[in-house]
Motif scaffolding. Structure first.
Motif, PDB file in Angstrom:
ATOM      1  N   MET A   1       0.854  -1.162   0.000  1.00 16.45           N
ATOM      2  CA  MET A   1       0.000   0.000   0.000  1.00 16.45           C
ATOM      3  C   MET A   1       0.909   1.236   0.000  1.00 16.45           C
ATOM      4  O   MET A   1       1.859   1.302   0.766  1.00 16.45           O
ATOM      5  CB  MET A   1      -0.877  -0.046   1.258  1.00 16.45           C
ATOM      6  CG  MET A   1      -1.827   1.097   1.382  1.00 16.45           C
ATOM      7  SD  MET A   1      -2.951   1.002   2.820  1.00 16.45           S
ATOM      8  CE  MET A   1      -3.984  -0.367   2.362  1.00 16.45           C
ATOM      9  N   ASN A   2       0.592   2.198  -0.850  1.00 16.99           N
ATOM     10  CA  ASN A   2       1.393   3.418  -0.847  1.00 16.99           C
ATOM     11  C   ASN A   2       0.720   4.467   0.036  1.00 16.99           C
ATOM     12  O   ASN A   2      -0.402   4.287   0.511  1.00 16.99           O
ATOM     13  CB  ASN A   2       1.646   3.919  -2.276  1.00 16.99           C
ATOM     14  CG  ASN A   2       0.382   4.351  -2.989  1.00 16.99           C
ATOM     15  OD1 ASN A   2      -0.500   4.981  -2.406  1.00 16.99           O
ATOM     16  ND2 ASN A   2       0.274   4.018  -4.259  1.00 16.99           N
ATOM     17  N   LEU A   3       1.418   5.570   0.251  1.00 21.43           N
ATOM     18  CA  LEU A   3       0.919   6.596   1.164  1.00 21.43           C
ATOM     19  C   LEU A   3      -0.402   7.186   0.699  1.00 21.43           C
ATOM     20  O   LEU A   3      -1.296   7.439   1.511  1.00 21.43           O
ATOM     21  CB  LEU A   3       1.977   7.691   1.352  1.00 21.43           C
ATOM     22  CG  LEU A   3       1.662   8.793   2.351  1.00 21.43           C
ATOM     23  CD1 LEU A   3       1.259   8.218   3.703  1.00 21.43           C
ATOM     24  CD2 LEU A   3       2.844   9.727   2.492  1.00 21.43           C
ATOM     25  N   GLN A   4      -0.579   7.383  -0.593  1.00 23.34           N
ATOM     26  CA  GLN A   4      -1.837   7.927  -1.099  1.00 23.34           C
ATOM     27  C   GLN A   4      -3.002   6.983  -0.799  1.00 23.34           C
ATOM     28  O   GLN A   4      -4.099   7.431  -0.466  1.00 23.34           O
ATOM     29  CB  GLN A   4      -1.749   8.195  -2.615  1.00 23.34           C
ATOM     30  CG  GLN A   4      -0.800   9.312  -2.991  1.00 23.34           C
ATOM     31  CD  GLN A   4       0.667   8.878  -2.940  1.00 23.34           C
ATOM     32  OE1 GLN A   4       0.993   7.700  -3.059  1.00 23.34           O
ATOM     33  NE2 GLN A   4       1.555   9.831  -2.750  1.00 23.34           N
ATOM     34  N   VAL A   6      -3.160   4.852   1.737  1.00 22.27           N
ATOM     35  CA  VAL A   6      -3.409   4.932   3.176  1.00 22.27           C
ATOM     36  C   VAL A   6      -4.263   6.158   3.477  1.00 22.27           C
ATOM     37  O   VAL A   6      -5.264   6.070   4.192  1.00 22.27           O
ATOM     38  CB  VAL A   6      -2.081   4.994   3.975  1.00 22.27           C
ATOM     39  CG1 VAL A   6      -2.333   5.307   5.439  1.00 22.27           C
ATOM     40  CG2 VAL A   6      -1.315   3.685   3.849  1.00 22.27           C
ATOM     41  N   LEU A   7      -3.884   7.292   2.911  1.00 24.89           N
ATOM     42  CA  LEU A   7      -4.645   8.521   3.160  1.00 24.89           C
ATOM     43  C   LEU A   7      -6.059   8.443   2.597  1.00 24.89           C
ATOM     44  O   LEU A   7      -7.000   8.945   3.214  1.00 24.89           O
ATOM     45  CB  LEU A   7      -3.902   9.718   2.578  1.00 24.89           C
ATOM     46  CG  LEU A   7      -2.649  10.129   3.348  1.00 24.89           C
ATOM     47  CD1 LEU A   7      -1.815  11.108   2.547  1.00 24.89           C
ATOM     48  CD2 LEU A   7      -3.006  10.708   4.707  1.00 24.89           C
ATOM     49  N   ALA A   8      -6.227   7.802   1.460  1.00 28.85           N
ATOM     50  CA  ALA A   8      -7.556   7.678   0.852  1.00 28.85           C
ATOM     51  C   ALA A   8      -8.477   6.795   1.694  1.00 28.85           C
ATOM     52  O   ALA A   8      -9.696   6.974   1.675  1.00 28.85           O
ATOM     53  CB  ALA A   8      -7.439   7.108  -0.558  1.00 28.85           C
ATOM     54  N   ASN A   9      -7.916   5.862   2.436  1.00 21.80           N
ATOM     55  CA  ASN A   9      -8.724   4.949   3.238  1.00 21.80           C
ATOM     56  C   ASN A   9      -8.921   5.404   4.669  1.00 21.80           C
ATOM     57  O   ASN A   9      -9.589   4.731   5.448  1.00 21.80           O
ATOM     58  CB  ASN A   9      -8.080   3.561   3.247  1.00 21.80           C
ATOM     59  CG  ASN A   9      -8.173   2.891   1.907  1.00 21.80           C
ATOM     60  OD1 ASN A   9      -9.195   2.978   1.238  1.00 21.80           O
ATOM     61  ND2 ASN A   9      -7.110   2.236   1.494  1.00 21.80           N
ATOM     62  N   ASP A  10      -8.334   6.524   5.027  1.00 16.16           N
ATOM     63  CA  ASP A  10      -8.407   6.994   6.405  1.00 16.16           C
ATOM     64  C   ASP A  10      -9.513   8.029   6.553  1.00 16.16           C
ATOM     65  O   ASP A  10      -9.962   8.637   5.587  1.00 16.16           O
ATOM     66  CB  ASP A  10      -7.061   7.588   6.824  1.00 16.16           C
ATOM     67  CG  ASP A  10      -6.820   7.477   8.323  1.00 16.16           C
ATOM     68  OD1 ASP A  10      -7.752   7.082   9.044  1.00 16.16           O
ATOM     69  OD2 ASP A  10      -5.709   7.784   8.760  1.00 16.16           O
ATOM     70  N   VAL A  11      -9.953   8.215   7.784  1.00 13.48           N
ATOM     71  CA  VAL A  11     -10.955   9.228   8.105  1.00 13.48           C
ATOM     72  C   VAL A  11     -10.468  10.004   9.316  1.00 13.48           C
ATOM     73  O   VAL A  11      -9.504   9.625   9.958  1.00 13.48           O
ATOM     74  CB  VAL A  11     -12.331   8.595   8.423  1.00 13.48           C
ATOM     75  CG1 VAL A  11     -12.885   7.879   7.229  1.00 13.48           C
ATOM     76  CG2 VAL A  11     -12.233   7.653   9.609  1.00 13.48           C
ATOM     77  N   PRO A  17      -9.215  11.528  15.632  1.00  9.01           N
ATOM     78  CA  PRO A  17      -8.152  10.725  15.036  1.00  9.01           C
ATOM     79  C   PRO A  17      -8.653   9.876  13.881  1.00  9.01           C
ATOM     80  O   PRO A  17      -9.849   9.662  13.725  1.00  9.01           O
ATOM     81  CB  PRO A  17      -7.675   9.860  16.199  1.00  9.01           C
ATOM     82  CG  PRO A  17      -8.829   9.801  17.127  1.00  9.01           C
ATOM     83  CD  PRO A  17      -9.553  11.106  16.971  1.00  9.01           C
ATOM     84  N   GLY A  18      -7.720   9.402  13.094  1.00 11.02           N
ATOM     85  CA  GLY A  18      -8.053   8.574  11.948  1.00 11.02           C
ATOM     86  C   GLY A  18      -8.551   7.205  12.354  1.00 11.02           C
ATOM     87  O   GLY A  18      -8.539   6.819  13.517  1.00 11.02           O
ATOM     88  N   GLU A  81       3.425  17.463   2.727  1.00 12.78           N
ATOM     89  CA  GLU A  81       2.005  17.676   3.032  1.00 12.78           C
ATOM     90  C   GLU A  81       1.291  16.374   3.371  1.00 12.78           C
ATOM     91  O   GLU A  81       0.404  16.348   4.222  1.00 12.78           O
ATOM     92  CB  GLU A  81       1.315  18.367   1.858  1.00 12.78           C
ATOM     93  CG  GLU A  81       1.711  19.812   1.670  1.00 12.78           C
ATOM     94  CD  GLU A  81       0.989  20.472   0.512  1.00 12.78           C
ATOM     95  OE1 GLU A  81      -0.098  20.004   0.114  1.00 12.78           O
ATOM     96  OE2 GLU A  81       1.525  21.474   0.004  1.00 12.78           O
ATOM     97  N   GLU A  82       1.662  15.298   2.697  1.00 11.68           N
ATOM     98  CA  GLU A  82       1.028  14.005   2.987  1.00 11.68           C
ATOM     99  C   GLU A  82       1.387  13.538   4.395  1.00 11.68           C
ATOM    100  O   GLU A  82       0.551  12.988   5.106  1.00 11.68           O
ATOM    101  CB  GLU A  82       1.446  12.961   1.958  1.00 11.68           C
ATOM    102  CG  GLU A  82       0.872  13.229   0.586  1.00 11.68           C
ATOM    103  CD  GLU A  82       1.406  12.283  -0.455  1.00 11.68           C
ATOM    104  OE1 GLU A  82       2.587  11.882  -0.388  1.00 11.68           O
ATOM    105  OE2 GLU A  82       0.636  11.935  -1.370  1.00 11.68           O
ATOM    106  N   GLY A  83       2.632  13.742   4.814  1.00 11.93           N
ATOM    107  CA  GLY A  83       3.038  13.402   6.169  1.00 11.93           C
ATOM    108  C   GLY A  83       2.296  14.231   7.202  1.00 11.93           C
ATOM    109  O   GLY A  83       1.841  13.709   8.224  1.00 11.93           O
ATOM    110  N   ALA A  84       2.142  15.520   6.928  1.00  9.39           N
ATOM    111  CA  ALA A  84       1.410  16.398   7.835  1.00  9.39           C
ATOM    112  C   ALA A  84      -0.048  15.960   7.953  1.00  9.39           C
ATOM    113  O   ALA A  84      -0.624  15.961   9.044  1.00  9.39           O
ATOM    114  CB  ALA A  84       1.508  17.845   7.358  1.00  9.39           C
TER     115      ALA A  84
END
Length: 126
Positions: A1-4, A6-11, A17-18, A81-84
Motif C-alpha cells: 500500500m502506498n501513502l496515497q 493509506v490517506l484515501a482509506n483513512d478518516v 483521530p483517523g 504535506e502528505e506526512g502532515a
C-alpha cells in the motif's frame, strides 16, 4: 500500500483521530498499515539525521522551531504535506509507524544515545 492509498482509506482530521487509532484495543497497532516504501523512507531519515545529528531531538516529535525532530517526526516532515495530513489524522506515533514500520517504532521513545547507533546500523545494512 502506498501513502496515497493509506490517506484515501483513512478518516478523521480535525474532528478526531483517523480510523487506525483505537486506544481501547490492546493490539490496535496490528491493524495499522505500513507503506510499501517504508525501508526507503527510513533510509532517508537516517541520511538526514546522520548528516546533522544535532537535529535529532528525541524528547518530542517536533521542535517548536520545526527544524529538529525525532525519528518519527523526521519521517513525517520529509513526507511533506502528505506526512502532515497523516499526522493530523492519526497523531505522530501512528503516522511514524505507517511511514517507517514496526522496527523503527521500537526506537520512537528511545534516548538519542540509543537511537544514533541503531540509525548507523540501518545505514550499513544491505
Amino acid at each position: 500500500m502506498n501513502l496515497q492509498e493509506v490517506l484515501a482509506n483513512d478518516v478523521g482530521g480535525a474532528a478526531g483521530p483517523g480510523s487506525y487509532y483505537c486506544p481501547t484495543k490492546h493490539d490496535y497497532m496490528s491493524q495499522v498499515p505500513v507503506v510499501d516504501d517504508h525501508d526507503r523512507r527510513l533510509r532517508e531519515v537516517v541520511k538526514t539525521v546522520l548528516a546533522s545529528p544535532d537535529r535529532l531531538q528525541m524528547e518530542s516529535w517536533h521542535s517548536d522551531c520545526g527544524t529538529n525532530h525525532c525519528i518519527a517526526g523526521w519521517a513525517i516532515h520529509l513526507a511533506g504535506e502528505e506526512g502532515a495530513r497523516l499526522e493530523a489524522l492519526n497523531g505522530p506515533e501512528i503516522a511514524g509507524y505507517i511511514l517507517l514500520g514496526p522496527e523503527a517504532k521500537g526506537y520512537f521513545y528511545s534516548k538519542k544515545e540509543h537511537a544514533i547507533p541503531w540509525l548507523l546500523q540501518v545505514l550499513v545494512r544491505p
